[in-house]
Design a protein around this motif. Structure first.
Motif, PDB file in Angstrom:
ATOM      1  N   SER A  73       0.818  -1.216   0.000  1.00 14.57           N
ATOM      2  CA  SER A  73       0.000   0.000   0.000  1.00 14.57           C
ATOM      3  C   SER A  73       0.853   1.267   0.000  1.00 14.57           C
ATOM      4  CB  SER A  73      -0.946   0.004   1.203  1.00 14.57           C
ATOM      5  OG  SER A  73      -0.228   0.219   2.401  1.00 14.57           O
ATOM      6  N   LYS A  74       2.107   1.132   0.403  1.00 16.12           N
ATOM      7  CA  LYS A  74       3.039   2.269   0.404  1.00 16.12           C
ATOM      8  C   LYS A  74       3.868   2.318  -0.881  1.00 16.12           C
ATOM      9  CE  LYS A  74       2.370   3.556   4.767  1.00 16.12           C
ATOM     10  NZ  LYS A  74       2.001   4.876   5.203  1.00 16.12           N
ATOM     11  N   GLY A  75       3.591   1.381  -1.804  1.00 15.38           N
ATOM     12  CA  GLY A  75       4.287   1.381  -3.084  1.00 15.38           C
ATOM     13  C   GLY A  75       5.530   0.512  -3.152  1.00 15.38           C
ATOM     14  N   TYR A  76       5.747  -0.318  -2.137  1.00 14.49           N
ATOM     15  CA  TYR A  76       6.917  -1.197  -2.128  1.00 14.49           C
ATOM     16  C   TYR A  76       6.531  -2.579  -2.645  1.00 14.49           C
ATOM     17  CZ  TYR A  76       8.562   2.464   0.985  1.00 14.49           C
ATOM     18  OH  TYR A  76       8.889   3.676   1.518  1.00 14.49           O
ATOM     19  N   TYR A  77       7.464  -3.204  -3.335  1.00 10.36           N
ATOM     20  CA  TYR A  77       7.299  -4.592  -3.751  1.00 10.36           C
ATOM     21  C   TYR A  77       7.832  -5.446  -2.610  1.00 10.36           C
ATOM     22  CZ  TYR A  77       8.274  -9.024  -6.009  1.00 10.36           C
ATOM     23  OH  TYR A  77       8.314 -10.356  -6.313  1.00 10.36           O
ATOM     24  N   ILE A  78       7.111  -6.490  -2.241  1.00 10.41           N
ATOM     25  CA  ILE A  78       7.577  -7.387  -1.175  1.00 10.41           C
ATOM     26  C   ILE A  78       7.246  -8.820  -1.544  1.00 10.41           C
ATOM     27  CG2 ILE A  78       5.459  -7.064   0.170  1.00 10.41           C
ATOM     28  CD1 ILE A  78       7.231  -7.431   2.717  1.00 10.41           C
ATOM     29  N   GLU A  79       8.175  -9.708  -1.236  1.00 11.41           N
ATOM     30  CA  GLU A  79       7.938 -11.140  -1.441  1.00 11.41           C
ATOM     31  C   GLU A  79       8.646 -11.924  -0.348  1.00 11.41           C
ATOM     32  OE1 GLU A  79      11.567 -12.445  -4.433  1.00 11.41           O
ATOM     33  OE2 GLU A  79       9.591 -12.112  -5.297  1.00 11.41           O
ATOM     34  N   ALA A  80       8.071 -13.068  -0.014  1.00  8.12           N
ATOM     35  CA  ALA A  80       8.688 -13.965   0.950  1.00  8.12           C
ATOM     36  C   ALA A  80       9.856 -14.675   0.286  1.00  8.12           C
ATOM     37  CB  ALA A  80       7.664 -14.977   1.448  1.00  8.12           C
ATOM     38  N   VAL A  81      10.903 -14.885   1.051  1.00 11.05           N
ATOM     39  CA  VAL A  81      12.074 -15.630   0.577  1.00 11.05           C
ATOM     40  C   VAL A  81      12.012 -16.971   1.290  1.00 11.05           C
ATOM     41  CG1 VAL A  81      14.597 -15.681   0.441  1.00 11.05           C
ATOM     42  CG2 VAL A  81      13.379 -13.487   0.304  1.00 11.05           C
ATOM     43  N   ASP A  82      11.687 -18.019   0.559  1.00 12.86           N
ATOM     44  CA  ASP A  82      11.399 -19.293   1.219  1.00 12.86           C
ATOM     45  C   ASP A  82      12.587 -20.230   1.385  1.00 12.86           C
ATOM     46  OD1 ASP A  82      11.666 -20.014  -1.417  1.00 12.86           O
ATOM     47  OD2 ASP A  82       9.658 -20.830  -1.628  1.00 12.86           O
ATOM     48  N   ASP A  83      13.778 -19.836   0.973  1.00 12.81           N
ATOM     49  CA  ASP A  83      14.918 -20.739   1.115  1.00 12.81           C
ATOM     50  C   ASP A  83      15.845 -20.340   2.267  1.00 12.81           C
ATOM     51  OD1 ASP A  83      15.893 -18.467  -0.086  1.00 12.81           O
ATOM     52  OD2 ASP A  83      17.097 -19.517  -1.584  1.00 12.81           O
ATOM     53  N   GLU A  84      15.279 -19.687   3.270  1.00 14.19           N
ATOM     54  CA  GLU A  84      16.043 -19.268   4.441  1.00 14.19           C
ATOM     55  C   GLU A  84      15.566 -20.052   5.661  1.00 14.19           C
ATOM     56  OE1 GLU A  84      18.603 -17.160   4.499  1.00 14.19           O
ATOM     57  OE2 GLU A  84      18.439 -16.617   2.384  1.00 14.19           O
ATOM     58  N   TYR A  85      16.396 -20.110   6.683  1.00 15.31           N
ATOM     59  CA  TYR A  85      16.078 -20.869   7.894  1.00 15.31           C
ATOM     60  C   TYR A  85      14.906 -20.253   8.650  1.00 15.31           C
ATOM     61  CZ  TYR A  85      16.649 -23.297  12.315  1.00 15.31           C
ATOM     62  OH  TYR A  85      16.418 -24.049  13.437  1.00 15.31           O
ATOM     63  N   ASN A  86      14.894 -18.933   8.750  1.00 17.60           N
ATOM     64  CA  ASN A  86      13.823 -18.215   9.441  1.00 17.60           C
ATOM     65  C   ASN A  86      12.998 -17.421   8.429  1.00 17.60           C
ATOM     66  OD1 ASN A  86      14.262 -18.864  12.263  1.00 17.60           O
ATOM     67  ND2 ASN A  86      16.196 -17.776  12.032  1.00 17.60           N
TER      68      ASN A  86
END
Length: 136
Positions: A73-86
């Motif tokens: 909503s603030k104009g940022y692109y975000i995605e989950a990174v699923d190959d990390e431990y946390n």
């Protein structure tokens, strides 16, 4: 740990090597969750995680309850990174030669990170049995 600034490094797209430091930017609370801050010639990539090791049930619960829409909503692109431990996310946003523009974006993103991670840990508190049951 309190961070007063984050350093933005330019990375060569082809070699993945550091090219140069683009600047040091004042950061707010929330910067302690930032693990990487790089520029690849078009966008700034800011990677952050939970800063603490989480249990398996928490891993799923955090992703289920983390509100990425606040960033979008603030104009940022975000995605989950699923190959990390946390649980880890990548936020992308435009670079500007104007130091204050990038500084303000970094401060805003750090505030969003702090706010959302604080809320997500509150939301998942007491849901261990629910998530452990789902994983079985």
């Amino acid at each position: 740990m309190q961070f007063s600034s984050l350093v933005l490094m330019e990375i060569d797209k082809e070699t993945n090597q550091f090219v140069k430091e683009l600047g040091s930017y004042e950061a707010s609370e929330g910067a302690e969750f930032v693990t990487k801050l790089n520029y690849f010639g078009e966008l700034i990539n800011l990677t952050f995680d939970t800063q603490v090791d989480v249990e398996e049930w928490q891993f799923t619960a955090i992703y289920d309850n983390f509100n990425e829409e606040i960033f979008k909503s603030k104009g940022y692109y975000i995605e989950a990174v699923d190959d990390e431990y946390n649980p880890t996310w990548l936020v992308k946003f435009k670079y500007s030669d104007e130091h204050m523009v990038v500084r303000e974006a970094i401060i805003e993103i750090c505030e969003l990170i702090k706010q959302e991670l604080r809320e997500v840990f509150i939301k998942i508190k007491g849901k261990e049995e629910e998530y452990k049951f789902e994983q079985e």
